[in-house]
Scaffold this motif. Structure first.
Motif, PDB file in Angstrom:
ATOM      1  N   GLU A  54       1.990  63.136  -2.642  1.00 17.86           N
ATOM      2  CA  GLU A  54       1.171  64.347  -2.836  1.00 17.86           C
ATOM      3  C   GLU A  54      -0.316  63.928  -3.265  1.00 17.86           C
ATOM      4  N   THR A  55      -1.295  64.398  -2.649  1.00 21.68           N
ATOM      5  CA  THR A  55      -2.562  63.929  -2.932  1.00 21.68           C
ATOM      6  C   THR A  55      -3.358  65.196  -3.445  1.00 21.68           C
ATOM      7  N   THR A  56      -4.011  65.422  -4.532  1.00 19.86           N
ATOM      8  CA  THR A  56      -4.776  66.375  -5.046  1.00 19.86           C
ATOM      9  C   THR A  56      -6.287  66.065  -4.964  1.00 19.86           C
ATOM     10  N   ASN A 263      -6.300  58.000   1.694  1.00 20.44           N
ATOM     11  CA  ASN A 263      -6.418  58.467   0.751  1.00 20.44           C
ATOM     12  C   ASN A 263      -7.707  59.268   0.651  1.00 20.44           C
ATOM     13  N   MET A 266      -7.715  62.249   3.256  1.00 20.13           N
ATOM     14  CA  MET A 266      -6.827  63.156   2.534  1.00 20.13           C
ATOM     15  C   MET A 266      -7.723  64.111   1.660  1.00 20.13           C
ATOM     16  N   ARG A 267      -8.071  63.533   0.642  1.00 22.51           N
ATOM     17  CA  ARG A 267      -9.008  64.119  -0.390  1.00 22.51           C
ATOM     18  C   ARG A 267     -10.297  64.972   0.308  1.00 22.51           C
ATOM     19  N   LEU A 270      -8.642  67.898   2.157  1.00 20.74           N
ATOM     20  CA  LEU A 270      -8.188  68.974   1.482  1.00 20.74           C
ATOM     21  C   LEU A 270      -9.373  69.828   0.894  1.00 20.74           C
ATOM     22  N   SER A 277      -3.552  72.910  -1.042  1.00 17.07           N
ATOM     23  CA  SER A 277      -2.809  71.762  -1.245  1.00 17.07           C
ATOM     24  C   SER A 277      -2.295  71.129  -0.197  1.00 17.07           C
ATOM     25  N   GLU A 278      -1.803  69.713  -0.384  1.00 13.53           N
ATOM     26  CA  GLU A 278      -1.279  68.987   0.552  1.00 13.53           C
ATOM     27  C   GLU A 278      -0.014  69.687   1.180  1.00 13.53           C
TER      28      GLU A 278
END
Length: 562
Positions: A54-56, A263, A266-267, A270, A277-278
């Motif tokens: 999971e990436t936040t 990463n 993805m950030r 998002l 959320s992912e």
């Protein structure tokens, strides 16, 4: 003060503030960690038993990623601040020399679509092209943005999907793998970008490609966000992307460069996407099954009154356009004259336009709009005893290629409503809807409609018209001649007074152009090469002498001259 009369642009009405200077509004604080450019970005991160870590996404300084600048499409291309100064650029830091594409180009490129429904047609074309890869439907629907409650557009098909390389090509400017294919509609590699940017500021794409040629099944996500590019003051078009590949029963991050890059992408996705959320983001693939593409367009454009340009409320099974393109009188007439419905409503109704967008569709392929199937419609069925003729372009004198023209009175013609024009298709796709070639005074020409597939002339980039070539002018003249002949000989059958036959009513095509349009019952066609025997400066002078009407039609009579 009396309001100035609004003039149509390209046959469609634009907002009154068309391309007016834009006062700069508040933009978001810069998001410092920018992904690399499209085609270079996305890598692989940590692996954990096949499960995706999971990436936040974090938003600094309390700034919400759903904050937006200008919401009117025709004003959104201004990058200058209140003092007319372009904000300082923030480089992405890639060391290689490269051609830079400024984000402002995304907007200016999308202005080729004067008409919002033309942008929808581009996306439908992409889905129809996927029929050869097993697509059986395209679904157009309306979704709610979970971040701010706004409306979003969904366009989804179950075609072959895109590999990680293919999705990068799709989201690159001017690239097309369909350019040399004779059975596909797209050819310029520009339709996806122009159409999505015309409908909204941002688009996110999910694509799932099945395993093939020894390669694993893949999932890819790409974000083309004008909001992100403008708010972070980018001077390059940056497209964050991430990919996954299947391993056993799970999925792992697909390595293309580095874990940090993956990463970072993805950030960014998002933060600037409509997903919270992912898990919510990855869950979009569940709608696709084993293959297909899911496109979500958000931050939809508004009109000058602050309302969405698209109307989702009037008809729960349709997507319509607000404003001057919507004619309430025509809408009421369509209820009274159902055989003329598509003529009267296609300019504002996606359901009406999509029904006639393709000359033919495979019986197993469906266009779904807001949960209800769009019924394909053949305009010939609206005609009273249509007549079929053949058109043979002069430049194809060997007669190997010809086009079939169907012409007749619309069934509502006896009510003397002003319905007329030719639906001209190219490779099965409607390019000129109800093309009005004869602008006669009075009631002459009313009620005559026709259908023709003209694969011998090239469409313009927006596929809402044809390139203005000699071949098009020839076709226009012949259609005009034929409509005149048809009307003159048959108008009394629908209640108009008998027209006195002129001394020479034979179209130029029969005496001077050796019957370029002939009835199937006519004698064999002789191609003597006489029509349009224009050369050198004489041809140029005749071409420049053509008087253009607002809808692009030639105003000159054309009989015996073209």
């Amino acid at each position: 003060m009396k309001k100035a009369k609004q003039e149509p642009v390209g046959g469609f009405f634009m907002p009154s503030s068309f391309l007016a200077p834009l006062p700069q509004r508040m933009v978001l604080a810069q998001y410092s960690e920018a992904p690399q450019r499209a085609g270079v970005s996305s890598g692989s991160g940590n692996r954990n038993g096949g499960k995706v870590e999971e990436t936040t996404a974090k938003v600094g300084d309390g700034v919400s990623p759903v904050a937006r600048g200008c919401r009117q499409f025709w004003r959104a291309g201004d990058y200058e601040d209140a003092n007319g100064i372009i904000p300082a650029a923030h480089s992405s830091g890639v060391g290689l020399d490269h051609v830079r594409v400024h984000p402002k180009f995304l907007h200016s490129n999308a202005t080729s679509h004067k008409w919002a429904l033309g942008a929808f047609a581009e996306l439908l074309d992409n889905a129809v092209d996927e029929i050869v890869h097993g697509a059986t439907y395209v679904n157009v629907d309306v979704l709610n943005n979970r971040k701010d409650g706004s409306k979003m557009l969904l366009v989804e098909d179950n075609g072959g999907g895109m590999t990680p390389d293919n999705i990068r090509q799709c989201m690159s400017l001017g690239y097309s793998v369909k350019s040399k294919s004779s059975n596909t509609i797209g050819q310029y590699g520009n339709g996806f970008k122009t159409s999505t940017m015309r409908l909204g500021a941002d688009v996110i794409v999910f694509s799932r490609c099945p395993a093939a040629d020894g390669k694993s099944q893949t999932r890819s996500i790409g974000l083309l966000s004008y909001t992100f590019l403008r708010s972070t003051k980018k001077e390059d078009t940056v497209v964050p992307m991430v990919d996954f590949e299947q391993t056993g029963q799970g999925w792992k991050r697909l390595i293309r460069s580095t874990s940090d890059d993956w990463n970072m992408n993805m950030r960014t996705i998002l933060l600037w996407s409509p997903f919270v959320s992912e898990q919510d983001l990855i869950g979009q693939f569940d709608y696709l099954g084993n293959k297909g593409t899911r496109i979500i367009i958000y931050n939809l454009w508004e009109d000058d009154e602050g309302q969405l340009e698209l109307d989702f409320e009037t008809d729960q099974e349709d997507i319509q356009i607000r404003g001057a393109n919507r004619d309430e009188k025509n809408i009421e007439m369509a209820k009274q004259y159902p055989n003329s419905k598509h003529f009267l409503t296609y300019r504002h109704s996606l359901r009406s336009y999509a029904a006639i967008l393709y000359l033919k569709l495979p019986t197993e392929f469906r266009i779904m709009l807001r949960g209800s199937e769009v019924e394909h419609h053949d305009i010939v069925k609206d005609m009273i005893e249509p007549k079929t003729t053949t058109y043979r372009p002069q430049q194809l004198a060997d007669g190997m290629v010809s086009a079939v023209l169907s012409i007749g009175f619309v069934k509502d013609a006896r009510h003397h409503i002003d319905v007329q024009g030719f639906n001209v298709y190219h490779k099965n796709r409607l390019i000129k809807p109800f093309w009005r070639v004869w602008n006669a005074a009075g009631s002459d020409g009313r009620g005559v409609i026709g259908v023709l597939e003209a694969n011998f002339i090239e469409p313009a980039h927006d596929k809402q018209g044809f390139e203005r070539t000699i071949a098009l002018l020839r076709l226009e003249a012949r259609l005009k001649d034929h409509q005149k002949q048809f009307w003159t000989s048959k108008c009394h059958e629908i209640g108009y007074s008998q027209r006195v036959k002129p001394k020479n009513t034979t179209p130029s095509s029969s005496k001077k152009a050796n019957n370029n349009i002939v009835s199937k019952s006519s004698p064999p066609l002789i191609q003597d090469g006489e029509i349009l025997a224009l050369a050198g400066s004489n041809e140029k002078s005749k071409m420049s002498g053509l008087k253009r009407s607002e809808n692009g039609s030639s105003e000159e009579d054309g009989e015996g001259k073209l």
